[in-house]
Design an enzyme around this catalytic site. Structure first.
Site, PDB file in Angstrom:
ATOM      1  CG  ASN A 108     -43.635 -38.617 -30.179  1.00 36.05           C
ATOM      2  OD1 ASN A 108     -43.086 -38.233 -29.324  1.00 36.05           O
ATOM      3  ND2 ASN A 108     -43.434 -38.080 -31.632  1.00 36.05           N
ATOM      4  CD  GLU A 167     -30.651 -36.602 -32.833  1.00 34.24           C
ATOM      5  OE1 GLU A 167     -30.857 -37.727 -32.252  1.00 34.24           O
ATOM      6  OE2 GLU A 167     -31.569 -36.030 -33.406  1.00 34.24           O
TER       7      GLU A 167
END
Ligand code: CMP
Length: 141
Positions: free
Chosen positions: A115, A129
């Protein structure tokens, strides 16, 4: 509006398809700024660590295979409300069939798995992250 930071990953499918530049141009066109970038091929341990919260889900093996299959571009985005707007407005739904017109996934994603892009789903996830990939990288984290 908060000036904040978030992680964008241009995933291996989008890099292999030659869409990296188009995705960066899209983001610049929205007003996001690039604070740091790395083109890397993740190894298994790096990908499994990054996606640890999905361990045990049916798609985990497929996700790790895919994310280690070729280079991806890690991008630290900076800007007004960028975590929210990138994730919730510009990126589009996980499944490109559900993604709205004008979103990155509508334009570049093939499937739920392949995706095209990743985006941190909360300010806390963005901090975690970004530290995961950019810790120790110059003065950015
Ligand atoms: P991402 O936003 O990077 O975070 C978790 C990823 O898991 C998600 O994008 C998808 O690429 C992947 N994912 C979620 N659901 C599925 C699924 N049903 N099949 C394959 N991959 C999935």
């Amino acid at each position: 509006m908060a000036i904040d930071r978030t992680l964008c990953i241009v995933k291996p499918d989008a890099v292999a398809a030659g869409n990296t530049g188009n995705i960066l141009a899209f983001l610049e066109g929205k007003g996001a700024r690039f604070r740091a970038m790395k083109l890397v091929q993740l190894n298994r341990a790096q990908a499994e660590g990054f996606y640890a919260e999905h361990k045990g889900r049916g798609f985990f093996g497929e996700l790790i295979e895919f994310m280690t299959s070729g280079p991806c571009l890690l991008v630290m985005l900076e800007g007004d409300n960028v975590q929210h707007d990138y994730r919730n407005v510009w990126m589009g739904q996980t499944d490109p069939a559900q993604a709205a017109e004008g979103t990155l996934r509508k334009r570049f994603a093939e499937s739920k798995g392949k995706n095209a892009v990743h985006g941190s789903d909360s300010p806390e996830a963005a901090a975690r992250e970004l530290a995961y990939f950019f810790s120790g990288c110059f003065d950015v984290v």
